[in-house]
Every structure is written in structure tokens, then in C-alpha cells.
Design an enzyme around this catalytic site. Structure first.
Site, short mmCIF file in Angstrom:
data_model
loop_
_atom_site.label_atom_id
_atom_site.label_comp_id
_atom_site.label_asym_id
_atom_site.label_seq_id
_atom_site.Cartn_x
_atom_site.Cartn_y
_atom_site.Cartn_z
N CYS A 1 34.09 23.39 58.70
CA CYS A 1 34.79 24.20 59.69
C CYS A 1 34.88 23.40 60.98
O CYS A 1 34.05 22.53 61.24
CB CYS A 1 34.02 25.50 59.92
SG CYS A 1 34.74 26.52 61.23
N CYS B 1 34.08 24.24 63.78
CA CYS B 1 32.91 24.48 64.65
C CYS B 1 31.71 23.62 64.24
O CYS B 1 30.68 23.64 64.91
CB CYS B 1 32.51 25.96 64.61
SG CYS B 1 31.67 26.43 63.09
N CYS C 1 32.31 31.77 62.71
CA CYS C 1 33.04 31.63 63.98
C CYS C 1 34.43 32.26 63.90
O CYS C 1 35.13 32.35 64.90
CB CYS C 1 33.16 30.15 64.37
SG CYS C 1 34.36 29.25 63.39
N ASP D 1 38.63 49.99 40.74
CA ASP D 1 39.89 49.39 41.15
C ASP D 1 40.23 48.20 40.23
O ASP D 1 39.48 47.23 40.17
CB ASP D 1 39.72 48.92 42.61
CG ASP D 1 40.97 48.27 43.15
OD1 ASP D 1 41.98 48.21 42.42
OD2 ASP D 1 40.93 47.84 44.31
N CYS E 1 34.42 31.35 58.12
CA CYS E 1 33.19 30.92 58.76
C CYS E 1 32.74 32.03 59.72
O CYS E 1 33.55 32.87 60.12
CB CYS E 1 33.48 29.63 59.51
SG CYS E 1 32.09 28.96 60.41
ZN LIG Z 1 33.12 27.76 62.02
#
Ligand SMILES: [Zn+2]
Length: 453
Positions: free
Chosen positions: A237, A239, A218, A362, A216
Site C-alpha cells: 500500500c 502508506c 488507511c 444469499d 488497507c
Molecule cells: Zn495503507
């Protein structure tokens, strides 16, 4: 005058390439046309009458664009579409020049452009999309694109540049925590699509593609109450950030080779494409169609008439043998394909791994794809391409008996061997990276090889 000259040049080149069948040649005519007349694309696309629809994201662009083009054609619209998957400016210019007249007239109702996620911000200098759809963002070719949030920022730049000129509609995948938060704080019109429930038939429900951890903004890692595949699902999340409520929501019954989608508890769409990843492509296309005001029955007909584009889950018969070709380019997409193969007891494997620029240099992603799904595979697996040896090692670690693995770096030799090795009741699953697919395409379409289709 410059425009006319460049259209003429592009058309001549497209014609010449078709005649000589040299490669797929979808970029070269556009590249030269843009050299002669740098704003040819902008000049032609301005003549389009209805919506300009662009589709971007990591996986599913070609399929989603193909489905929406098919639906719009069912609505009797004239569609210009870069259908061969050349999704940078040169490829789009080729497609547009091809469908315009020699006098520079483009008679189209809709433009459907799939656009490379890193190039959207450049493409919108040439034309103004009315709809931008973002399918998903997965880690793909890390060496070229960097982190997911960086890619999301690039897409936002493209959207903001367009918004400065005119309004547009965004179609976003609600189940993707990165995509659903694109233009999060903007008042731009957004239409979210997402799944509510997925029922997998004839498949091992416990198998999931490896989950990528996604953070997230945050800094916390997202939690999930449902995961559909990769990092797509019901995320939230601490938050407070969570999956948005989709406007177009679906329940799906996913079988090995087809699926049924139930949209908004209102109507049903049959999708004749394998795998869960194609359910997302179908749902994205349905959402675009509904946003462009297409009636439900026309949407259904569009699905009936959709035929896939070379290399993106193409089924064909060569010399009487069943062949399914599916491009692989990242762990999530590859794992979804492997799941389909695991459920087909008559499937035989042919894997082609190159590491050219367009493949991503890669190849460590092979270790993140869930080849362990094939641990019970007991037939011959033929491996080819520049990185065939790496792929063979990967299969050994996945539990496949080394005596069943045949390495042949030469793609043509390997392909002929693989085809010979397939019995009438069996199907050859061909899994190439991008440039390996182009090589394979050349071999299959080469008239001197006399393939019977
Ligand atoms: Zn968050």
C-alpha cells in the site's frame, strides 16, 4: 458426576447415531452433553499433554486440520480431532467426548480443532490453544459474517482472551493482507507462511479466480506485484503496509491433481490434492508442524498417509464410477475447483445448490464465481438443490449450451441420474453447498441404496 453423566450420554448418542445412520449427527451429542455439564469440554481438554492446535479462517480449515492430525499421528502422538468438520462448540465437544473414556479420562498428546472463525472468541473460554493458525479470510456467507475486517477483529478477540491467560503462537498467511495483519501491533510470537513462486502445469496460467478488492486500514486499495489467487499475493500500500517476509516460504509446482512444494529451499513435499487452494492448506499444515517441532521426514510421511474427509475433495468409486466430491461455498473456492474441472476433458458436472442457513441464504455469490471457465464444456450438466434454477441460469450466462443443462430439484433423483450418465473413462465432479453435501452423504451411506464402494 455431571461430567461423567454427560460423557455417558454423549457416547450413547454417538453410538445410536452411528447405528441408525441418521445424518452426520456430529453436533447433537455435544449439544446435549453441554446441557448436562456446561464445562465438559474444558474439563476434558485440560488433560491434553502437548499442544492444543486450533485452525480457523474461511477456506481450508478441514483440510489443514486433517493434514496436521495425520502428521502428528506419524509422530506417534495421540490426537483428538473434530475431523468431521463440525466446527462450533457442540461439534468439538462431540469429538472430545467420543475420544475420552467413560470415566472421563482423555488420553491425548495433541488436540487439533478446526474452529469457525466467528466462534473462536467463544471457544477460548473453554480451552487455551497453544497454536492458532489462520488460513485465509474471504468473503463467505456475507449475511452471517459481515465484512472481513469484522471477522479479523473477532479472531483477535479470541487471541487476546487467550493471551490474558497464557502465551501462544500465531501461524498466519503472509500472502493474505487481512490475515497477515492480525495482532499487528502485538509482541505475540508470529510465524508467517507464504508462497514465492507458483508454476501451474497443464493449466491456463492466465486464469485467475476473481480478485476481491481489499482495502488497507488507511482506506486505500492494495496494489499487487504478484497475485496467486483471490486477494492472496505480494500486496503493498502507498502508506507503507506490505506483505511480511514469511518464515516458512515455498515454491510450488501445481498440477491438476497434485502438487509439489519446495519449502525454504530445504525440502520437498508431495501433496496429492487438487488445486492451488490445497497448496495453501498444505503449507499452513507444514508451518504448524515445524512450529510443533515435528521432523521433516515425519511431515512427509504425514502427507503420504493423509486421506481426505468426506466432501472436502473426496475421491470415491460408486458402482464402478469415478466420483470426486468438492464442497463449494464461496466464489474464490468455487473458481479454484472449476479450474481443475476445466482441465479434465473426461469430467462431467453435477452441481447442487441449497440456500439453507448453513449454506448462507444469499446465492448471489454464484455470479462472482468464474463459471465462464466452463464455457467450452459440451457434455450434460445436471443441476440440483433448492436453488437449482438459479444455478442453471448462471451456467447459461457462462456460455453453456442450455440444451445440455438438466435441472432436477430432488437431490436423490438427480444424483442417480448423474451417476448413470457417467461412462467408465469419465469422472463425475460433484459440487455441493454444505447442506446439499449432508443430504448427498445420507443418500450415499444409506444401506438400502446398495451403492457398491
Ligand atoms: Zn495503507
Amino acid at each position: 458426576m455431571r461430567n461423567l453423566l454427560s460423557i455417558l450420554t454423549a457416547k450413547t448418542l454417538i453410538h445410536a447415531i452411528k447405528l441408525t445412520k441418521t445424518g452426520s449427527g456430529t453436533n447433537l451429542p455435544g449439544k446435549i452433553a453441554l446441557k448436562i455439564s456446561p464445562h465438559l469440554l474444558s474439563y476434558l481438554v485440560k488433560q491434553n499433554k502437548k499442544e492444543i492446535i486450533t485452525i480457523t479462517g474461511t477456506n481450508g480449515k478441514t483440510t489443514t486440520a486433517g493434514i496436521i492430525a495425520s502428521i502428528l499421528r506419524q509422530d506417534n502422538r495421540k490426537v483428538v480431532h473434530n475431523q468431521r468438520g463440525a466446527n462450533m462448540l457442540t461439534g468439538i465437544t462431540t469429538a472430545v467426548a467420543e475420544s475420552s473414556s467413560i470415566t472421563g479420562k482423555m488420553d491425548s498428546d495433541n488436540c487439533v480443532f478446526e474452529i469457525d472463525e466467528a466462534f473462536l472468541q467463544r471457544a477460548v473460554d473453554e480451552f487455551n490453544p497453544d497454536i492458532i493458525a489462520v488460513t485465509n479470510l474471504f468473503r463467505d456467507q456475507l449475511d452471517r459474517y459481515g465484512e472481513l475486517n469484522t471477522t479479523a477483529k473477532k479472531i483477535e478477540t479470541g487471541i487476546e482472551k487467550t493471551l490474558a491467560k497464557k502465551p501462544l503462537k500465531l501461524i498466519l498467511n503472509a500472502d493474505d493482507p487481512i490475515v497477515s495483519r492480525i495482532m499487528e501491533n502485538s509482541a505475540i510470537e508470529k510465524v508467517f507462511f507464504g508462497f514465492e513462486e507458483l508454476t501451474l502445469l497443464n493449466q491456463d496460467e492466465k486464469i485467475k479466480a476473481p480478485q476481491e478488492s481489499v482495502n488497507c486500514s488507511c482506506g486505500e486499495t492494495f496494489n499487487y506485484s504478484k497475485i496467486f489467487y483471490g486477494h492472496l499475493g505480494y500486496f503493498h500500500c502507498t502508506c507503507g503496509v506490505k506483505r511480511p517476509q514469511p518464515h516458512v516460504r515455498a515454491k510450488a509446482t501445481v498440477d491438476v491433481n497434485s502438487s509439489t512444494l519446495y519449502i525454504n529451499d530445504e525440502f520437498e513435499v508431495k501433496v496429492n490434492l487438487p488445486g492451488l487452494y490445497n497448496c495453501y492448506n498444505a503449507l499452513c499444515a507444514i508451518t504448524i508442524a515445524l512450529s510443533a517441532g515435528i521432523p521433516i521426514n515425519t511431515i512427509k510421511k504425514g502427507f503420504e498417509n493423509y486421506s481426505t474427509i468426506f466432501g472436502r475433495a473426496e475421491s470415491l468409486e460408486l458402482n464402478g464410477k469415478k466420483v470426486l466430491i468438492q464442497l463449494i461455498k464461496n466464489p474464490i473456492g468455487a473458481t479454484e475447483v472449476l479450474r481443475t474441472i476445466k482441465n479434465d476433458e473426461n469430467g462431467k458436472l453435477f452441481i447442487l445448490i441449497n440456500d439453507n442457513y448453513a449454506d448462507g441464504r444469499d446465492v448471489s455469490w454464484l455470479w462472482d464465481a468464474n463459471f465462464e471457465l466452463l464455457s467450452n464444456y459440451s457434455k450434460t450438466a445436471i443441476i440440483s438443490g433448492v436453488r437449482a434454477t438459479d444455478m442453471a441460469v448462471r451456467l447459461k450466462y457462462a456460455g453453456i449450451n442450455p440444451t445440455n443443462i438438466i435441472v432436477e430439484e430432488n437431490i436423490q433423483k438427480a444424483f442417480l441420474h448423474a451417476l448413470d450418465n457417467v461412462q467408465e473413462h469419465e469422472k463425475l465432479y460433484v459440487l455441493p453447498t454444505y447442506t446439499a453435501l449432508l443430504e448427498l452423504n445420507k443418500i450415499i451411506t444409506n444401506p438400502s441404496k446398495n451403492f457398491i464402494r
